[in-house]
Design an enzyme around this catalytic site. Structure first.
Site, PDB file in Angstrom:
ATOM      1  N   GLY A 110       0.818  -1.206   0.000  1.00 45.58           N
ATOM      2  CA  GLY A 110       0.000   0.000   0.000  1.00 45.58           C
ATOM      3  C   GLY A 110       0.848   1.251   0.000  1.00 45.58           C
ATOM      4  N   ASP A 116       1.939  -0.376  12.040  1.00 45.15           N
ATOM      5  CA  ASP A 116       1.781  -1.712  12.630  1.00 45.15           C
ATOM      6  C   ASP A 116       3.052  -2.556  12.579  1.00 45.15           C
ATOM      7  OD1 ASP A 116       1.847  -2.037   9.885  1.00 45.15           O
ATOM      8  OD2 ASP A 116       0.116  -3.375   9.783  1.00 45.15           O
ATOM      9  N   SER A 136       6.120  -6.513   2.393  1.00 46.60           N
ATOM     10  CA  SER A 136       7.271  -6.088   1.590  1.00 46.60           C
ATOM     11  C   SER A 136       8.570  -6.537   2.222  1.00 46.60           C
ATOM     12  CB  SER A 136       7.259  -4.560   1.444  1.00 46.60           C
ATOM     13  OG  SER A 136       6.052  -4.115   0.871  1.00 46.60           O
ATOM     14  N   GLY A 187     -11.408  14.156  20.066  1.00 49.43           N
ATOM     15  CA  GLY A 187     -12.411  14.189  21.118  1.00 49.43           C
ATOM     16  C   GLY A 187     -13.568  13.233  20.919  1.00 49.43           C
ATOM     17  N   THR A 237       4.117   2.637   5.808  1.00 46.83           N
ATOM     18  CA  THR A 237       2.713   2.234   5.873  1.00 46.83           C
ATOM     19  C   THR A 237       1.965   3.171   6.802  1.00 46.83           C
ATOM     20  OG1 THR A 237       1.173   0.531   6.693  1.00 46.83           O
ATOM     21  CG2 THR A 237       3.387   0.524   7.610  1.00 46.83           C
ATOM     22  N   GLY A 291       5.579  -2.257   3.951  1.00 39.21           N
ATOM     23  CA  GLY A 291       5.174  -2.808   5.230  1.00 39.21           C
ATOM     24  C   GLY A 291       5.660  -4.224   5.438  1.00 39.21           C
ATOM     25  N   ASP A 292       4.951  -4.947   6.280  1.00 32.30           N
ATOM     26  CA  ASP A 292       5.362  -6.285   6.688  1.00 32.30           C
ATOM     27  C   ASP A 292       5.528  -7.233   5.505  1.00 32.30           C
ATOM     28  OD1 ASP A 292       5.499  -8.326   9.106  1.00 32.30           O
ATOM     29  OD2 ASP A 292       4.121  -9.212   7.662  1.00 32.30           O
ATOM     30  N   GLY A 332      -6.272   1.207   8.980  1.00 31.72           N
ATOM     31  CA  GLY A 332      -5.315   0.698   9.951  1.00 31.72           C
ATOM     32  C   GLY A 332      -5.127  -0.797   9.884  1.00 31.72           C
ATOM     33  N   ARG A 333      -5.868  -1.434   8.983  1.00 33.69           N
ATOM     34  CA  ARG A 333      -5.821  -2.887   8.829  1.00 33.69           C
ATOM     35  C   ARG A 333      -6.149  -3.541  10.167  1.00 33.69           C
ATOM     36  NH1 ARG A 333      -0.845  -6.172   6.067  1.00 33.69           N
ATOM     37  NH2 ARG A 333       0.124  -5.518   8.001  1.00 33.69           N
ATOM     38  N   ASP A 342      -0.460   2.372   8.565  1.00 36.60           N
ATOM     39  CA  ASP A 342      -1.044   1.607   9.670  1.00 36.60           C
ATOM     40  C   ASP A 342      -0.239   1.663  10.961  1.00 36.60           C
ATOM     41  OD1 ASP A 342      -2.969   0.822   7.822  1.00 36.60           O
ATOM     42  OD2 ASP A 342      -1.880  -0.992   7.273  1.00 36.60           O
ATOM     43  N   ARG A 360       0.911  -5.201  -5.519  1.00 34.71           N
ATOM     44  CA  ARG A 360       1.065  -6.432  -4.743  1.00 34.71           C
ATOM     45  C   ARG A 360       1.360  -7.548  -5.733  1.00 34.71           C
ATOM     46  NH1 ARG A 360      -0.414  -4.711   0.222  1.00 34.71           N
ATOM     47  NH2 ARG A 360      -2.021  -3.072   0.331  1.00 34.71           N
ATOM     48  N   HIS A 369     -24.437  15.995  20.247  1.00 35.36           N
ATOM     49  CA  HIS A 369     -23.909  15.101  19.213  1.00 35.36           C
ATOM     50  C   HIS A 369     -22.843  14.206  19.821  1.00 35.36           C
ATOM     51  CE1 HIS A 369     -20.826  18.276  19.280  1.00 35.36           C
ATOM     52  NE2 HIS A 369     -20.007  17.284  18.946  1.00 35.36           N
TER      53      HIS A 369
END
Length: 319
Positions: free
Chosen positions: A11, A129, A105, A185, A125, A102-103, A170-171, A127, A72, A215
């Site tokens: 990504g 992560d 890759s 908030g 990434t 990322g992971d 965020g996967r 994410d 990918r 709200h």
């Protein structure tokens, strides 16, 4: 080392172009030849190699996405595909490779390292992560993009006295939701790392209404559930007017923040230095404020958990 290559994979993330720029210019400064590989590991297998110069990366530090493109590549997950990629790199005279992603890759980079191509990975990434990273390239920008959207949604939520469910990316990691929820908030934050009860969310909503709240914002990490499902449940079980917004891929685009540009520049330059020094099979990272090189095996075997103290703080402040 005389010739290296750089590629982006998986990504896209804001700051990837800044990282490529740093790799290219550092390598040229050190007297190396640099090649850009288009379309990730698909480009490795197909030999999509492009010579890079100072001009190749001019006017790119501020641009989102990746000018080298990304994809990918299922065939590269096989031994045959990895061997094919290795042979293409060797034929082109490429001795070292910087993989930004990322992971997944990093697993591809590790495979090439074991075959004999020196590889260094850069954590790119949104994410956030990947273990042993204070932050991944693109995370800060994604958070700021989502915050801007939340602020605007809150304006209309106030105007119509509605409850809004907002789903962020965020996967399987809740980092984006945690940071955006705390900074924006949000009344409730749903992340995969912490079990949640719909009854508890409803009680918080009803408590807010009882004290005159007009709200509410419920933030959902995509790994914790579908925003549409959460919104439907709340609407059916409360009678409140609920709207759902899925921010989606808007979080992956846009100009990188200053923080991401600096991080990408530091890691890109550091990766070239690691290759020059004979390192391979490692991730270049800033961890606990220090530039470090961590073995891929160590990265893969270590769970990456978000700072859940942010969750506890958001719960306290949303009282």
């Amino acid at each position: 080392m005389e010739k290296i290559a750089v590629m982006t994979s998986g990504g896209d993330a804001p700051g990837m172009n800044a990282a490529v720029r740093a790799v290219v210019r550092t390598a040229l400064y050190l007297g190396m030849e640099v090649v850009g590989i288009r379309r990730g590991f698909t480009g490795v297998m197909n030999g999509e190699f492009v010579p890079m110069s100072l001009g190749s990366v001019a006017d790119t530090i501020q641009r989102g996405g990746t000018n080298l493109y990304t994809a990918r590549c299922e065939p590269f997950k096989t031994e045959e595909g990895q061997r094919e990629g290795y042979e293409a790199l060797k034929k082109a005279g490429i001795e070292g490779l910087v993989v930004i992603g990322g992971d997944g890759s990093f697993h591809g980079a590790q495979a090439l390292s074991r075959l004999g191509i020196r590889t260094i990975g850069l954590p790119g990434t949104i994410d956030n992560d990947i273990a042993y990273c204070d932050a991944t390239i693109g995370f800060d920008t994604a958070v700021n993009t989502a915050i801007e959207a939340i602020d605007k949604i809150r304006d209309t939520a106030t105007s119509h006295e509605r409850t809004y469910v907002v789903e962020v990316m965020g996967r399987n990691a809740g980092d984006i939701a945690l940071h955006v929820g705390l900074a924006g908030g949000a009344e409730s934050i749903l992340v995969p790392e912490r079990p949640f009860s719909m009854d508890d969310i409803i009680r918080k909503l009803e408590r807010g209404v009882a004290r005159g709240k007009k709200h509410s914002i419920i933030l959902v990490a995509e790994g914790a559930g579908r925003g549409m499902d959460i919104g439907k449940y709340l609407s059916e079980h409360t009678g409140f007017e609920v709207r759902v917004t899925v921010l989606g891929h808007i979080q992956r685009g846009g100009a990188p923040s200053a923080k991401d540009r600096v991080l990408a520049s530091q890691l890109g330059a550091y990766a070239v230095q690691l290759l020059r020094d004979g390192e391979s099979g490692k991730m270049a990272t800033i961890y606990k404020g220090v530039l470090q090189a961590i073995d891929f095996d160590t990265v893969f075997s270590t769970p990456r958990l978000p700072d859940m103290s942010l969750y506890d703080l958001a719960e306290t402040l949303a009282i």
